[in-house]
Design a protein around this motif. Sequence first.
Motif, PDB file in Angstrom:
ATOM      1  N   ARG A 208       0.845  -1.071  -0.004  1.00  0.00           N
ATOM      2  CA  ARG A 208       0.153   0.018   0.101  1.00  0.00           C
ATOM      3  C   ARG A 208       0.935   1.123  -0.029  1.00  0.00           C
ATOM      4  O   ARG A 208       0.195   2.536   0.207  1.00  0.00           O
ATOM      5  N   ARG A 209       2.226   1.077  -0.134  1.00  0.00           N
ATOM      6  CA  ARG A 209       3.014   2.222  -0.157  1.00  0.00           C
ATOM      7  C   ARG A 209       4.093   2.298  -1.146  1.00  0.00           C
ATOM      8  O   ARG A 209       5.325   1.932  -0.742  1.00  0.00           O
ATOM      9  N   PRO A 210       3.643   2.308  -2.295  1.00  0.00           N
ATOM     10  CA  PRO A 210       4.575   1.977  -3.452  1.00  0.00           C
ATOM     11  C   PRO A 210       5.497   2.986  -3.401  1.00  0.00           C
ATOM     12  O   PRO A 210       6.680   2.948  -4.237  1.00  0.00           O
ATOM     13  N   GLU A 211       5.044   4.329  -2.913  1.00  0.00           N
ATOM     14  CA  GLU A 211       6.212   5.455  -3.106  1.00  0.00           C
ATOM     15  C   GLU A 211       7.568   5.254  -2.381  1.00  0.00           C
ATOM     16  O   GLU A 211       8.405   5.915  -2.603  1.00  0.00           O
ATOM     17  N   LYS A 212       7.454   4.196  -1.442  1.00  0.00           N
ATOM     18  CA  LYS A 212       8.672   3.842  -0.653  1.00  0.00           C
ATOM     19  C   LYS A 212       9.625   3.142  -1.896  1.00  0.00           C
ATOM     20  O   LYS A 212      10.931   3.254  -1.392  1.00  0.00           O
ATOM     21  N   MET A 213       9.355   3.181  -3.144  1.00  0.00           N
ATOM     22  CA  MET A 213      10.278   2.969  -4.170  1.00  0.00           C
ATOM     23  C   MET A 213      11.283   4.000  -4.193  1.00  0.00           C
ATOM     24  O   MET A 213      12.542   3.840  -4.490  1.00  0.00           O
ATOM     25  N   ALA A 214      10.781   5.128  -3.913  1.00  0.00           N
ATOM     26  CA  ALA A 214      11.576   6.479  -3.921  1.00  0.00           C
ATOM     27  C   ALA A 214      12.846   6.214  -3.033  1.00  0.00           C
ATOM     28  O   ALA A 214      14.121   6.745  -3.141  1.00  0.00           O
ATOM     29  N   VAL A 215      12.604   5.872  -1.757  1.00  0.00           N
ATOM     30  CA  VAL A 215      13.367   5.711  -0.628  1.00  0.00           C
ATOM     31  C   VAL A 215      14.635   4.480  -1.133  1.00  0.00           C
ATOM     32  O   VAL A 215      15.863   4.606  -0.959  1.00  0.00           O
ATOM     33  N   LEU A 216      14.072   3.555  -1.875  1.00  0.00           N
ATOM     34  CA  LEU A 216      14.797   2.393  -2.371  1.00  0.00           C
ATOM     35  C   LEU A 216      15.839   2.865  -3.354  1.00  0.00           C
ATOM     36  O   LEU A 216      17.109   2.783  -3.675  1.00  0.00           O
ATOM     37  N   ASP A 218      16.682   6.278  -3.781  1.00  0.00           N
ATOM     38  CA  ASP A 218      17.683   7.133  -3.334  1.00  0.00           C
ATOM     39  C   ASP A 218      18.585   6.506  -2.448  1.00  0.00           C
ATOM     40  O   ASP A 218      19.644   7.040  -2.421  1.00  0.00           O
ATOM     41  N   ALA A 219      18.442   5.376  -1.843  1.00  0.00           N
ATOM     42  CA  ALA A 219      19.534   4.721  -1.238  1.00  0.00           C
ATOM     43  C   ALA A 219      20.519   4.201  -1.974  1.00  0.00           C
ATOM     44  O   ALA A 219      21.694   3.820  -1.751  1.00  0.00           O
ATOM     45  N   GLY A 220      20.302   3.989  -3.242  1.00  0.00           N
ATOM     46  CA  GLY A 220      21.290   3.468  -4.495  1.00  0.00           C
ATOM     47  C   GLY A 220      21.106   2.091  -4.589  1.00  0.00           C
ATOM     48  O   GLY A 220      21.731   1.300  -5.299  1.00  0.00           O
TER      49      GLY A 220
END
Length: 397
Positions: A208-216, A218-220
Amino acid sequence: MSVITPPSYVRQVLTTLQARGHSAYLVGGCVRDMLLGVHPQDWDVCTGALPEEVLALFPGSRPTGLKHGTVTVVLGKKQVEVTTFRREGRYADHRHPDEVSFVGDLTTDLSRRDFTINAIALPPDGLIVDPFGGVRDLRDRLIRCVGVPAERFEEDALRMFRALRFSARLGFSIEEETMAAIVGKAPLAASLAPERIRDEVEKLLLTRRPEKMAVLIDAGLLDAFLKHRRLDEFRLLRLNGLPRKPLYRWAALCVLLEEAGCIDSTESFLLALRLDGRTLRCCCDCAALLRTAPPTRSADWKRLLRAYGVDSADCAARVHDALLGGGCRRALREVLKSGECFSLKHLAVSGDDLLALGLRGKALGDMLDFLLDYVIEFPENNRRELLLSLAGNTEET
Ligand code: ATP
Ligand code: MG
């Protein structure tokens, strides 16, 4: 926290092991989910019994991963994974332990597990065993490595993806040192098989939080697949407007990655991640379709359906509506519901009919295309006699 009780077949496995003098616990994801009041997807048991003892105790059980001590106990239509307490040796390839050895105690087994919230054990009757503070982290909604994060990611780089996946799925934060180690050890992701990365990314996209892709990103963690890391978390939020189906989520991700200039093409990105043929084709079609404005006329929708097929058109319409808003999906549904012809399959004349008229080779193909295009524009004229006379007349001129 409310506690969900395990079903009777799971209790049967635990009590059968115990009755023979073996220690047996529920462990891992099922304990975590029970404590969160969520029904577990599957039930894992860990035990002091050796794999061959488990196999002997449960007729019909299967040695699924004997090397790793895992036996699948089959009870009717249900299955429980039973794993012998183990310790893992060195990890030369940042993914698989070089050797595993069976040990007698639970704490050693819990210490090899990835996160504190996944390292809690529950005996059938008795107190929770939680040597790494998993219950506290569940309460504080934190993903924290068991042990020293950088070392744990050195051992197995996939754990970095798992951390982000659990964070997305549960809505938990990642504890500071664990997050810092993810950023520090992100280059190790390059040593993982692309298929494993694909599976983890897909699971994250389906939360339900696909936006966490950005963190993945961004972490490289996806550096091996991307030109740069700048992908807007805000844009990713729009993926929530899509059903939780892999195809739609991959397609939307690719559109956003292309738009942000993170990838050269959807095709090269998905090929590198070893996506299957159908997903690859639909995502490429979707990316191509979203580069231009959607059709406004029914005939143009049908031309699009003719060129790309229903699956790709449907995917593109959904992704368009989720990312940009609008009524593409409704428009497409109307066209499909009308039953009007958009493919040779539904054209009122066939290649054989045109053969009978004396057409051959390219001329025949061109005529079929011409008739289909005509019918797409004038759906009421998809009638055999009319089309045959049209073909005959056009051929003569
Ligand atoms: P899910 O609900 O997604 O299945 P899960 O926690 O059950 O979540 P699994 O991949 O099924 O995840 O693994 C079961 C358990 O095995 C985990 O809870 C964890 O204790 C342990 N585990 C799995 N993968 C790893 C890993 N890469 N490193 C360390 N421990 C792991
Ligand atoms: Mg599981």
